[in-house]
Write a protein that holds these residues in place. Structure first.
Motif, PDB file in Angstrom:
ATOM      1  N   TYR A 172       0.839  -1.210   0.000  1.00 43.95           N
ATOM      2  CA  TYR A 172       0.000   0.000   0.000  1.00 43.95           C
ATOM      3  C   TYR A 172       0.868   1.252   0.000  1.00 43.95           C
ATOM      4  O   TYR A 172       0.624   2.200  -0.752  1.00 43.95           O
ATOM      5  N   PHE A 173       1.882   1.250   0.845  1.00 46.24           N
ATOM      6  CA  PHE A 173       2.764   2.411   0.947  1.00 46.24           C
ATOM      7  C   PHE A 173       3.452   2.697  -0.386  1.00 46.24           C
ATOM      8  O   PHE A 173       3.511   3.843  -0.853  1.00 46.24           O
ATOM      9  N   GLN A 174       3.993   1.658  -1.017  1.00 40.18           N
ATOM     10  CA  GLN A 174       4.695   1.861  -2.283  1.00 40.18           C
ATOM     11  C   GLN A 174       3.756   2.374  -3.367  1.00 40.18           C
ATOM     12  O   GLN A 174       4.121   3.258  -4.158  1.00 40.18           O
ATOM     13  N   LYS A 175       2.537   1.833  -3.408  1.00 45.95           N
ATOM     14  CA  LYS A 175       1.569   2.286  -4.406  1.00 45.95           C
ATOM     15  C   LYS A 175       1.221   3.761  -4.199  1.00 45.95           C
ATOM     16  O   LYS A 175       1.193   4.543  -5.157  1.00 45.95           O
ATOM     17  N   GLU A 176       0.972   4.138  -2.951  1.00 48.21           N
ATOM     18  CA  GLU A 176       0.608   5.516  -2.664  1.00 48.21           C
ATOM     19  C   GLU A 176       1.761   6.480  -2.931  1.00 48.21           C
ATOM     20  O   GLU A 176       1.567   7.576  -3.467  1.00 48.21           O
ATOM     21  N   LEU A 177       2.974   6.058  -2.573  1.00 47.42           N
ATOM     22  CA  LEU A 177       4.119   6.946  -2.759  1.00 47.42           C
ATOM     23  C   LEU A 177       4.451   7.108  -4.242  1.00 47.42           C
ATOM     24  O   LEU A 177       4.819   8.190  -4.702  1.00 47.42           O
ATOM     25  N   GLN A 178       4.313   6.023  -4.998  1.00 47.20           N
ATOM     26  CA  GLN A 178       4.543   6.121  -6.443  1.00 47.20           C
ATOM     27  C   GLN A 178       3.548   7.083  -7.071  1.00 47.20           C
ATOM     28  O   GLN A 178       3.899   7.908  -7.926  1.00 47.20           O
ATOM     29  N   ALA A 179       2.292   6.972  -6.660  1.00 50.83           N
ATOM     30  CA  ALA A 179       1.256   7.861  -7.199  1.00 50.83           C
ATOM     31  C   ALA A 179       1.551   9.310  -6.826  1.00 50.83           C
ATOM     32  O   ALA A 179       1.361  10.227  -7.629  1.00 50.83           O
ATOM     33  N   PHE A 180       2.020   9.517  -5.605  1.00 55.59           N
ATOM     34  CA  PHE A 180       2.334  10.879  -5.161  1.00 55.59           C
ATOM     35  C   PHE A 180       3.481  11.465  -5.978  1.00 55.59           C
ATOM     36  O   PHE A 180       3.423  12.607  -6.441  1.00 55.59           O
ATOM     37  N   ILE A 181       4.540  10.688  -6.156  1.00 55.27           N
ATOM     38  CA  ILE A 181       5.701  11.187  -6.901  1.00 55.27           C
ATOM     39  C   ILE A 181       5.320  11.505  -8.339  1.00 55.27           C
ATOM     40  O   ILE A 181       5.740  12.518  -8.906  1.00 55.27           O
ATOM     41  N   LYS A 182       4.486  10.662  -8.932  1.00 54.21           N
ATOM     42  CA  LYS A 182       4.046  10.901 -10.309  1.00 54.21           C
ATOM     43  C   LYS A 182       3.226  12.183 -10.389  1.00 54.21           C
ATOM     44  O   LYS A 182       3.438  13.021 -11.269  1.00 54.21           O
ATOM     45  N   ALA A 183       2.282  12.344  -9.473  1.00 50.55           N
ATOM     46  CA  ALA A 183       1.436  13.542  -9.484  1.00 50.55           C
ATOM     47  C   ALA A 183       2.224  14.782  -9.088  1.00 50.55           C
ATOM     48  O   ALA A 183       1.926  15.895  -9.529  1.00 50.55           O
ATOM     49  N   ASN A 184       3.259  14.596  -8.283  1.00 53.58           N
ATOM     50  CA  ASN A 184       4.004  15.722  -7.740  1.00 53.58           C
ATOM     51  C   ASN A 184       4.854  16.438  -8.772  1.00 53.58           C
ATOM     52  O   ASN A 184       5.327  17.538  -8.546  1.00 53.58           O
ATOM     53  N   LYS A 185       5.029  15.805  -9.941  1.00 52.04           N
ATOM     54  CA  LYS A 185       5.782  16.465 -11.003  1.00 52.04           C
ATOM     55  C   LYS A 185       5.089  17.740 -11.439  1.00 52.04           C
ATOM     56  O   LYS A 185       5.711  18.657 -11.954  1.00 52.04           O
ATOM     57  N   LYS A 186       3.765  17.799 -11.264  1.00 51.84           N
ATOM     58  CA  LYS A 186       3.001  18.989 -11.641  1.00 51.84           C
ATOM     59  C   LYS A 186       2.599  19.808 -10.412  1.00 51.84           C
ATOM     60  O   LYS A 186       2.664  21.027 -10.414  1.00 51.84           O
ATOM     61  N   LYS A 187       2.168  19.118  -9.352  1.00 51.59           N
ATOM     62  CA  LYS A 187       1.618  19.828  -8.195  1.00 51.59           C
ATOM     63  C   LYS A 187       2.705  20.431  -7.305  1.00 51.59           C
ATOM     64  O   LYS A 187       2.476  21.418  -6.631  1.00 51.59           O
ATOM     65  N   LYS A 188       3.886  19.816  -7.268  1.00 54.55           N
ATOM     66  CA  LYS A 188       4.994  20.298  -6.457  1.00 54.55           C
ATOM     67  C   LYS A 188       4.623  20.406  -4.977  1.00 54.55           C
ATOM     68  O   LYS A 188       4.871  21.405  -4.319  1.00 54.55           O
ATOM     69  N   GLN A 189       4.026  19.341  -4.425  1.00 46.92           N
ATOM     70  CA  GLN A 189       3.697  19.327  -3.012  1.00 46.92           C
ATOM     71  C   GLN A 189       4.879  18.790  -2.214  1.00 46.92           C
ATOM     72  O   GLN A 189       5.714  18.049  -2.724  1.00 46.92           O
ATOM     73  N   SER A 190       4.924  19.164  -0.947  1.00 49.14           N
ATOM     74  CA  SER A 190       5.993  18.689  -0.079  1.00 49.14           C
ATOM     75  C   SER A 190       5.662  17.295   0.464  1.00 49.14           C
ATOM     76  O   SER A 190       4.506  16.944   0.641  1.00 49.14           O
ATOM     77  N   LEU A 191       6.696  16.528   0.711  1.00 57.45           N
ATOM     78  CA  LEU A 191       6.536  15.171   1.242  1.00 57.45           C
ATOM     79  C   LEU A 191       7.753  14.822   2.080  1.00 57.45           C
ATOM     80  O   LEU A 191       8.882  15.145   1.714  1.00 57.45           O
ATOM     81  N   ALA A 192       7.511  14.179   3.198  1.00 57.91           N
ATOM     82  CA  ALA A 192       8.602  13.666   4.021  1.00 57.91           C
ATOM     83  C   ALA A 192       8.269  12.251   4.453  1.00 57.91           C
ATOM     84  O   ALA A 192       7.097  11.895   4.618  1.00 57.91           O
ATOM     85  N   VAL A 193       9.313  11.446   4.605  1.00 54.98           N
ATOM     86  CA  VAL A 193       9.161  10.068   5.062  1.00 54.98           C
ATOM     87  C   VAL A 193       9.994   9.873   6.325  1.00 54.98           C
ATOM     88  O   VAL A 193      11.162  10.266   6.372  1.00 54.98           O
ATOM     89  N   LEU A 194       9.355   9.295   7.322  1.00 58.08           N
ATOM     90  CA  LEU A 194      10.061   8.904   8.548  1.00 58.08           C
ATOM     91  C   LEU A 194      10.138   7.383   8.575  1.00 58.08           C
ATOM     92  O   LEU A 194       9.106   6.702   8.646  1.00 58.08           O
ATOM     93  N   TYR A 195      11.338   6.861   8.485  1.00 55.59           N
ATOM     94  CA  TYR A 195      11.561   5.421   8.477  1.00 55.59           C
ATOM     95  C   TYR A 195      11.960   5.016   9.896  1.00 55.59           C
ATOM     96  O   TYR A 195      12.992   5.435  10.402  1.00 55.59           O
TER      97      TYR A 195
END
Length: 738
Positions: free
Chosen positions: A328-351
Motif C-alpha cells: 500500500y505504501f509503495q503504491k501511494e508513494l509512487q502515485a504521489f511522486i508521479k502527481a508531484n511532477k506537476k503539483k509540487k507538493q511537499s513530502l517527508a518520510v520517517l523510516y
C-alpha cells in the motif's frame, strides 16, 4: 522528380480515352434524380447526412477563411449535399456538378467521387490528375465511408479547392473526419440494436427492473427488484419514483433531461438490515422520438463487492497490526511522486526501526514480540495527524509519510513526539519492556526522484541514527544540501552576473539555401561564470524565470544584439538580420513595444534588421498576441514563430498574425532522412508557410543529407552545424561578413 501517378488514376484516364472522351470538352453527369427521388433519398439518408454534415461543418470551421467546397455523395455516386465556398459552388454547378447528379467515370470521366467510392483509402486528384482540362485548376481530396462492422459502403466525402491551396495535410484531415463519421454511425447503429434487445429481454432478465411513465409514476417493478429493494411491490407501483431516496434523482434527470446512466454503484440497506450493493442503469423510453417513460435496471453485486473489499483490505493491510502494509505504501508513494511532477507538493518520510527488537523477541518469544508490535502501532497511530499516514513495512519497521507541510520543523517536531512516546515502557501483561526507536528522515525535494532512491535516503538516515547511539533521528541532507546550495549560489551569482557583465552573446549564422550567403544570425546568450566557466542557457534560463530576472536578462540580450548588428553595419560589413528569442514573461509585459522602440532609437539600428522570435504557446491568447504583434510590425521589426510544430497553432489564427518567418524545430529536422512522418511534416510546414507568404528557417541542420532534403523542398534559410556552430562576434565578422 514527380511522384508516380497512382494506378487507379491511370486506369481511369485510359477508360476515358477508350470511351472517346475529349479532354477539352466538359463532360457533365447524364443521370439526375427527380425532386421527388432526391427528397426520398435524403429522407432515407437523413441520419447519415446529419452525421456527415456535422463533421463536415467542424472541418470547415477549422479551416475558416479558406475557399473549400465539401461534397457528399451516396454509395452509388449521387451527389446529396454541397457545403462551403459559394464561389466554388456556383462555378462547379456550371459544369453540371449539382445536387442529385450521378457521378460515374463513364459519364463524367476521372472524378474524385467515383474514385473515392472505388478505393479503400483516401485519394487525391490534383490538377492534371483529372482527365478533363477544365478541372486542371482544381485540387480534390476524397474518401469513402462505411458501416465498419459489415464493411458496407455508404457514400463519400470530398473536398474541392483551387489548386494553389493543395496541401498533403488535407488528406490527413479528411481521413480523420471519415474515421469520426464511421465511428459515430457505428455507435448509433449499435445503440439501436441494444435498445431493441433490451425491450426483448425485459421480461426474461434476472436483474431488477423498474419502469415508469413520463411523469415518473412506477408502472413495473419485477420480482427480483422487490427481492433486493428495501420496499415491497405494493409500496412502489403507482407511486412517483422521484420520492425514492435511492434512485429518485437519477430518474428525474432521465425523464426531464433525457440523461442516461450506466453502472452507477448504489449502496443501501435491504429489508433485513443487510448491505445491498447494485450496479444501476437508467435510460429514457421513446415513442416516435418522444419520451414516454424511463427504464431502470439493478444488478446485485453484493457478494462480489464484499469479496473484493476483503481481498483489497488484506492485499494492502498488515494482518497483525491492521495498518497499511508495504504494498500500500509503495503504491501511494509512487502515485504521489508521479502527481508531484506537476503539483509540487511537499513530502517527508520517517523510516522507523525498533531498537533491540531481536533481543526482545528472542528473550520473551514471538507471541510477546507480536504483542509489542501491536502496542507500538497504537502509540505511533496516536502521533499522526490528517496530513500523515502510518504503515508497517514488515518485521519491526514502520514508516510515516507527511504531505503538505509548511516547513521542516513540523517533521522534527513529529520525530521528537514519537521519541517521547517511547520513553515510557510497554507493559505486556506482567512484563514491562523498555524499547526505543531510531528514525531516518528523508524530505522530498523540488526535483525528480524515484521511489527506490527516496527509500534509500530514508533507510540510510535511519542507520545513521542507529550509529549515533539509537533512540534518535537523523535527516538525510547530503544530496539535498548540495542541490539547494548549488541553486541558491547560482541564483545569487545570477543577480551579480548582470551587474558584473559576465554575460556575452554568440551568433549562429542563417544561410540562404539558394545562394549560400549569410542572411542573418540568431543571438544566443552565454554566461562566463568566474568559477564554473562557460554556462549555457539550459542551466540558468529556468532559474532566471523563477527569480523574475528573465525580463532584465532578455532586455540585455535585445539591446546588445542590436548594438552589435549596428556596429557591423557601421564597419561597412554586410547588412544582415539578427534574431532574438523573447521569453513568455517578456512577451506578456505591457511595455514590450515601448522598450523595443527605445532600444532601436538608442542603438540607431534600422528595425528591419531585427527579428523577434516567439513560440507558438505565447500566441495562444489570440487577441492579446494579435495586438502586440501588430504594434511590433508597426515599428518595422520582423516576427518569427520559433520551434514551429511542437506546440499548438490554429491555422485560422496563424494566417491573421503579422509574421514573417516559420522556424522548423530541430526535432523534426533531425530524422527527416529516416522518418517518413518527420519528412512529411517538414514538407507540409514549408508548403503551408509559402502559401501564407512566409519564409521558412530550418534549425539544427547538421548533415549534408538533411541540407539536400531541405533545399529540394524549397526551405528558404538553413541554420545549424552544417554551416557553423554559434560564434563570437569577431568570428562572425571574419568568417561570414568580410
Amino acid at each position: 522528380m514527380n511522384e508516380k501517378e497512382p494506378y487507379y488514376i491511370t486506369e481511369s484516364k485510359q477508360l476515358c480515352r477508350e470511351r472517346g472522351m475529349d479532354p477539352d470538352i466538359i463532360a457533365s453527369p447524364k443521370v439526375k434524380m427527380t425532386e421527388l427521388e432526391l427528397a426520398s433519398k435524403r429522407k432515407s439518408y437523413s441520419e447519415i447526412l446529419s452525421v456527415v454534415s456535422f463533421f463536415s461543418k467542424k472541418l470547415l470551421d477549422s479551416l475558416k477563411g479558406t475557399p473549400i467546397l465539401i461534397v457528399i455523395s451516396d454509395e452509388k455516386g449521387f451527389l446529396l449535399e454541397m457545403v462551403g465556398d459559394e464561389t466554388i459552388k456556383s462555378t462547379v454547378e456550371q459544369f453540371g456538378i449539382q445536387i442529385g447528379s450521378l457521378f460515374t467515370q463513364e459519364d463524367t470521366g476521372t472524378n474524385v467521387i467515383s474514385l473515392a467510392l472505388q478505393q479503400k483509402h483516401p485519394i487525391r486528384l490534383i490538377g492534371e490528375d483529372h482527365f478533363h482540362s477544365f478541372l486542371h485548376g482544381i485540387a480534390c481530396y476524397g474518401a469513402a465511408f462505411h458501416y465498419t462492422d459489415e464493411n458496407s459502403l455508404l457514400g463519400s466525402v470530398c473536398l474541392m479547392m483551387p489548386i494553389a491551396l493543395q496541401n498533403p495535410l488535407f488528406l490527413t484531415m479528411l481521413a480523420h473526419v471519415v474515421d469520426s463519421i464511421e465511428r459515430e454511425l457505428l455507435l448509433r447503429k449499435q445503440n439501436r440494436k441494444l435498445n431493441i434487445m433490451n425491450q426483448i429481454m425485459l421480461s426474461r432478465t434476472r436483474n431488477g427492473i423498474v419502469i415508469t411513465d413520463e411523469k415518473g409514476i412506477t408502472t413495473e417493478f419485477n420480482d427480483f427488484a422487490e427481492e433486493i429493494s428495501p420496499f415491497y411491490k405494493n409500496e412502489v407501483i403507482g407511486r412517483c419514483i422521484y420520492e425514492s431516496g435511492i434512485t429518485g434523482e437519477y430518474f428525474k434527470r432521465v425523464l426531464q433531461h433525457e440523461e442516461k446512466f450506466e453502472n452507477v454503484e448504489l449502496k443501501y440497506t435491504g429489508k433485513k438490515g443487510n448491505l445491498i450493493v447494485c450496479l444501476f442503469d437508467a435510460q429514457p423510453i421513446y415513442e416516435n422520438d418522444r419520451v414516454i417513460g424511463a427504464f431502470g435496471q439493478f444488478r446485485d453485486i453484493t457478494d462480489r463487492y464484499l469479496i473484493e473489499e476483503k481481498y483489497n483490505y488484506l492485499a494492502y493491510h498488515d494482518d497483525l497490526t491492521n495498518l497499511p502494509n508495504r504494498r500500500y505504501f509503495q503504491k501511494e508513494l509512487q502515485a504521489f511522486i508521479k502527481a508531484n511532477k506537476k503539483k509540487k507538493q511537499s513530502l517527508a518520510v520517517l523510516y522507523l526501526d525498533l531498537d533491540r527488537f531481536k533481543v526482545i523477541n528472542d528473550t520473551f518469544g514471538h507471541s510477546k514480540g507480536d504483542h509489542l508490535l501491536k502496542e507500538v502501532a497504537k502509540r505511533l497511530s496516536s502521533c499522526i495527524s490528517e496530513n500523515s499516514q502510518l504503515a508497517r513495512m514488515g518485521g519491526d519497521e514502520f514508516i510515516i509519510t507527511i504531505t503538505n507541510f509548511k516547513n521542516p520543523q513540523e517533521i522534527t517536531k513529529l520525530a521528537d513526539k514519537i521519541l517521547a512516546k517511547f520513553s515510557k515502557p510497554f507493559r505486556l501483561k506482567s512484563i514491562e519492556i523498555h524499547t526505543s526507536v531510531s528514525i531516518g528522515i528523508a524530505i522530498y525535494p523540488d526535483y525528480p526522484l524515484n521511489l527506490e532512491e527516496f527509500m534509500i535516503y530514508a533507510d540510510n538516515a535511519m542507520y545513521q541514527a542507529k550509529e549515533q547511539g539509537k533512540n534518535g533521528y537523523a535527516i538525510y541532507t547530503d544530496e539535498l544540501i548540495h542541490l539547494l546550495t548549488e541553486k541558491i549560489t547560482l541564483e545569487s551569482d545570477l543577480k551579480r552576473a548582470l551587474n558584473e557583465n559576465e554575460f556575452f552573446l554568440q551568433y549562429q549564422p542563417q544561410i540562404c539555401s539558394k545562394t549560400g550567403e549569410i542572411v542573418g544570425v540568431e543571438a544566443l546568450i552565454r554566461w562566463n561564470h568566474p568559477k564554473l566557466g562557460i554556462i549555457y542557457p539550459d542551466k540558468f534560463i529556468q532559474l532566471a524565470e523563477e527569480t523574475g530576472l528573465i525580463i532584465q536578462l532578455g532586455e540585455w540580450v535585445v539591446e546588445h544584439a542590436c548594438l552589435q548588428n549596428k556596429k557591423w553595419q557601421d564597419s561597412g560589413l554586410k547588412s544582415i538580420k539578427v534574431s532574438v528569442n523573447l521569453s513568455t514573461q517578456q512577451f506578456l509585459k505591457q511595455n514590450l513595444v515601448e522598450f523595443m522602440k527605445k532600444v532601436l532609437d538608442k542603438t540607431k539600428l534600422d528595425p528591419r534588421y531585427l527579428v523577434l522570435e516567439i513560440t507558438e504557446s505565447m500566441a495562444m491568447d489570440f487577441d492579446y498576441s494579435l495586438n502586440v504583434l501588430e504594434q511590433l510590425k508597426g515599428i518595422g521589426v520582423g516576427i518569427s514563430i520559433d520551434d514551429f510544430g511542437t506546440g499548438y497553432s490554429s491555422l485560422s489564427y496563424l494566417k491573421k498574425f503579422p509574421i514573417d518567418y516559420l522556424k522548423i524545430d530541430k526535432s523534426f529536422v533531425r530524422d527527416i532522412n529516416d522518418d517518413e512522418n518527420d519528412a512529411n511534416i517538414v514538407k507540409a510546414i514549408i508548403t503551408l508557410a509559402h502559401n501564407l507568404n512566409l519564409q521558412v528557417i530550418a534549425e539544427g541542420v547538421e548533415t549534408n543529407e538533411q541540407l539536400q532534403f531541405l533545399k529540394k523542398n524549397d526551405c528558404d534559410h538553413i541554420q545549424g552545424y552544417i554551416f557553423s556552430k554559434p560564434l563570437t562576434s569577431s568570428q562572425i565578422e571574419q568568417g561570414f561578413l568580410s
